[in-house]
Design an enzyme around this catalytic site. Structure first.
Site, PDB file in Angstrom:
ATOM      1  N   ASP A  66      -6.567  47.208  -0.742  1.00  0.00           N
ATOM      2  CA  ASP A  66      -5.551  46.565  -0.423  1.00  0.00           C
ATOM      3  C   ASP A  66      -4.283  47.626  -0.165  1.00  0.00           C
ATOM      4  OD1 ASP A  66      -3.942  44.101   0.026  1.00  0.00           O
ATOM      5  OD2 ASP A  66      -3.050  44.418  -1.672  1.00  0.00           O
ATOM      6  N   ASP A  91      -4.862  38.381  -0.609  1.00  0.00           N
ATOM      7  CA  ASP A  91      -4.055  38.550  -1.903  1.00  0.00           C
ATOM      8  C   ASP A  91      -4.218  37.422  -2.881  1.00  0.00           C
ATOM      9  OD1 ASP A  91      -3.793  41.323  -1.316  1.00  0.00           O
ATOM     10  OD2 ASP A  91      -1.484  40.950  -0.498  1.00  0.00           O
TER      11      ASP A  91
END
Length: 200
Positions: A66, A91
């Site tokens: 990420d 997320d």
């Protein structure tokens, strides 16, 4: 003391060799994002089956994905609105998967786990509400990054609970439940102040 943005910049600097390697092999930022999401789902399954520490390790790796995907997009000049959208959606999916996994894990302990499951549901709702209040405010043209806990802090705290065992994990879940709701209230009040100032 380093600010949040300075810490993130330092972490990105440490990951520059990884970004360079991915760029050399023509990995796409979206591919890295999707790989990180897939990893997080695997990690959630691992947690649900009772392997908390291994679930934490997998969450760390998916979190690095990420972090790397945005740096890779900037390096390759392929940053896009859709990429940012997929990243943010991933997320939310990761948080939902891990909280859901923990609910499954604690439900296996029987009737005595009802209270911790309640706190997990509150933490999940609070996490989503914290993210939603920011997204909705920014959609209205308002800055809304205030608050006690943003996602990186929530993930770091959850990782601590997973790594150090069940007793600390219970404390972490209760803390996340309270702090995420508090953060969402902070953001609602922040937007209220901004809108009052704008209309006065």
């Amino acid at each position: 003391m380093a600010t949040k943005s300075e810490i993130r910049d330092r972490l990105r600097g440490l990951l520059d060799p990884v970004v360079a390697t991915l760029s050399y092999f023509n990995a796409t930022p979206t591919g890295v994002t999707l790989f990180g999401i897939a990893l997080s789902l695997v990690g959630a399954v691992v947690v649900a089956r009772g392997s908390l520490r291994w679930g934490a390790v997998i969450l760390i790796v998916s979190g690095l994905c990420d972090t790397v995907d945005g740096s890779l997009a900037r390096r390759m000049g392929t940053s896009s609105t859709f990429g940012a959208f997929i990243d943010s959606t991933g997320d939310r999916l990761t948080e939902m998967a891990y909280f859901g996994a923990l609910i499954f894990y604690f439900m296996g302990e029987g009737a005595g786990a009802h209270l911790i499951v309640f706190f997990l549901l509150v933490a999940l709702a609070g996490s989503f509400l914290t993210s939603y209040t920011r997204a909705r405010a920014e959609g209205l043209g308002l800055e809304c990054t205030v608050g006690l806990l943003e996602r990186p802090e929530r993930v770091a705290i959850l990782l601590g609970g997973l790594l150090f065992g069940r007793t600390l994990l219970v404390v972490v879940v209760v803390f996340l439940a309270i702090s995420t709701v508090y953060t969402s209230v902070q953001r609602v009040m922040h937007v209220r102040r901004l809108t009052i100032d704008r209309n006065s």
